[in-house]
Design a protein around this motif. Structure first.
Motif, PDB file in Angstrom:
ATOM      1  N   ALA A   8       0.836  -1.199   0.000  1.00  0.00           N
ATOM      2  CA  ALA A   8       0.000   0.000   0.000  1.00  0.00           C
ATOM      3  C   ALA A   8       0.874   1.254   0.000  1.00  0.00           C
ATOM      4  CB  ALA A   8      -0.945  -0.003   1.198  1.00  0.00           C
ATOM      5  N   LEU A  53       2.237   2.122  -3.369  1.00  0.00           N
ATOM      6  CA  LEU A  53       1.236   2.740  -4.248  1.00  0.00           C
ATOM      7  C   LEU A  53       0.740   4.085  -3.734  1.00  0.00           C
ATOM      8  CD1 LEU A  53      -0.995  -0.360  -5.057  1.00  0.00           C
ATOM      9  CD2 LEU A  53       0.480   0.870  -6.660  1.00  0.00           C
ATOM     10  N   LEU A  59      -1.512   4.109  -1.178  1.00  0.00           N
ATOM     11  CA  LEU A  59      -2.900   3.760  -0.881  1.00  0.00           C
ATOM     12  C   LEU A  59      -3.164   3.850   0.612  1.00  0.00           C
ATOM     13  CD1 LEU A  59      -5.643   2.563  -1.834  1.00  0.00           C
ATOM     14  CD2 LEU A  59      -4.647   0.297  -1.425  1.00  0.00           C
ATOM     15  N   LEU A 107      -3.383  -7.057   0.731  1.00  0.00           N
ATOM     16  CA  LEU A 107      -3.056  -6.467  -0.568  1.00  0.00           C
ATOM     17  C   LEU A 107      -1.764  -7.080  -1.069  1.00  0.00           C
ATOM     18  CD1 LEU A 107      -3.387  -4.238  -2.807  1.00  0.00           C
ATOM     19  CD2 LEU A 107      -2.010  -2.768  -1.294  1.00  0.00           C
ATOM     20  N   VAL A 127       0.668  -6.587  -4.574  1.00  0.00           N
ATOM     21  CA  VAL A 127       0.939  -5.994  -5.875  1.00  0.00           C
ATOM     22  C   VAL A 127       1.837  -6.965  -6.628  1.00  0.00           C
ATOM     23  CG1 VAL A 127       2.003  -4.065  -7.101  1.00  0.00           C
ATOM     24  CG2 VAL A 127       0.692  -3.644  -5.002  1.00  0.00           C
ATOM     25  N   ARG A 167      -9.375   3.057  -7.684  1.00  0.00           N
ATOM     26  CA  ARG A 167      -8.312   3.720  -6.899  1.00  0.00           C
ATOM     27  C   ARG A 167      -6.952   3.101  -7.185  1.00  0.00           C
ATOM     28  NH1 ARG A 167      -9.347   3.317  -0.987  1.00  0.00           N
ATOM     29  NH2 ARG A 167      -7.545   4.674  -0.878  1.00  0.00           N
ATOM     30  N   LEU A 168      -6.908   1.754  -7.188  1.00  0.00           N
ATOM     31  CA  LEU A 168      -5.637   1.069  -7.428  1.00  0.00           C
ATOM     32  C   LEU A 168      -5.103   1.354  -8.825  1.00  0.00           C
ATOM     33  CD1 LEU A 168      -6.455  -2.337  -5.719  1.00  0.00           C
ATOM     34  CD2 LEU A 168      -4.757  -0.662  -4.935  1.00  0.00           C
ATOM     35  N   ASP A 169      -5.994   1.368  -9.819  1.00  0.00           N
ATOM     36  CA  ASP A 169      -5.566   1.688 -11.183  1.00  0.00           C
ATOM     37  C   ASP A 169      -4.978   3.093 -11.256  1.00  0.00           C
ATOM     38  OD1 ASP A 169      -5.931  -0.640 -12.670  1.00  0.00           O
ATOM     39  OD2 ASP A 169      -7.994  -0.127 -13.238  1.00  0.00           O
ATOM     40  N   SER A 172      -1.611   3.154  -9.457  1.00  0.00           N
ATOM     41  CA  SER A 172      -0.614   2.398 -10.201  1.00  0.00           C
ATOM     42  C   SER A 172      -0.191   3.138 -11.473  1.00  0.00           C
ATOM     43  CB  SER A 172      -1.155   1.005 -10.553  1.00  0.00           C
ATOM     44  OG  SER A 172      -0.169   0.252 -11.215  1.00  0.00           O
ATOM     45  N   PHE A 211      -3.249  -1.442 -12.320  1.00  0.00           N
ATOM     46  CA  PHE A 211      -2.957  -2.338 -11.206  1.00  0.00           C
ATOM     47  C   PHE A 211      -2.912  -3.794 -11.650  1.00  0.00           C
ATOM     48  CE2 PHE A 211      -4.786  -5.094  -7.848  1.00  0.00           C
ATOM     49  CZ  PHE A 211      -3.795  -4.965  -6.893  1.00  0.00           C
ATOM     50  N   VAL A 255      -6.431  -8.014  -3.974  1.00  0.00           N
ATOM     51  CA  VAL A 255      -6.800  -7.327  -2.735  1.00  0.00           C
ATOM     52  C   VAL A 255      -8.026  -8.019  -2.151  1.00  0.00           C
ATOM     53  CG1 VAL A 255      -8.188  -5.571  -3.910  1.00  0.00           C
ATOM     54  CG2 VAL A 255      -7.254  -5.073  -1.669  1.00  0.00           C
TER      55      VAL A 255
END
Length: 184
Positions: free
Chosen positions: A99, A102, A104, A111, A113, A159-161, A164, A172, A176
């Protein structure tokens, strides 16, 4: 330096699974698992899970087969073992590190990655979700028990996209698992 496996005895997903470990290093373990054709997602903190059907490819990769007790002894002796009681904390550390990479916040329950490893199974909680994406522009696989979980997963993926893409220029890739905190 040797990679060892036990006999598959643990049922999951309609198959029996065994464990693959290194007596020296995770790098050696990852190398042998790749040579044997094990998917990177089958890595679980200190070992790979492998199905009965993979035995021949493990033999061809030079894996040494041992009893369950011997495998445990070798893993403990390697210094790589993560005890069952320590696994939640190890996953929490991994989640916090990924996190932070990223940017986050807040940190989800679990999580990961990248492609190596997997997150915990989907809990039986309202709003819980588990999502996986194996390529930056690919479809995400979402597991959820209800609409709230699906909505939360879609929002998390957005959010992750975004995070990333800002960091790497692509969407991403990873997994998760999360659920709303009760009372919030």
């Amino acid at each position: 330096m040797t990679v060892h496996a036990d006999t598959p005895r643990w049922p999951r997903h309609g198959m029996l699974w065994g464990h693959l470990i290194s007596d020296t290093s995770l790098e050696e373990l990852h190398e042998v698992a790749a040579r044997a054709g094990l998917p990177p997602r089958s890595f679980d903190l200190d070992h790979y899970d492998w199905p009965t059907a993979a035995r021949e490819s493990l033999e061809q990769a030079g894996v040494h087969f041992v009893s369950d007790g011997e495998l445990t002894r070798l893993l403990i002796g390697s210094g790589l073992r993560i005890k069952l009681r320590d696994r939640p904390a190890a996953r929490a550390r991994r989640s916090a590190e990924h996190a932070a990479e990223l940017g986050l916040e807040p940190v989800p329950r679990d999580l990961l990655v990248g492609l190596r490893g997997h997150v915990d199974p989907l809990p039986e909680e309202p709003g819980a979700f588990r999502l996986t994406r194996d390529v930056p522009a690919g479809e995400a696989r979402i597991e959820a028990h209800d609409r709230a979980g699906h909505r939360a997963a879609a929002a998390m993926l957005d959010r992750l996209d975004a995070l990333s893409r800002a960091r790497t220029g692509s969407g991403f890739v990873g997994q998760v698992m999360d659920a709303p905190t009760p009372g919030i």
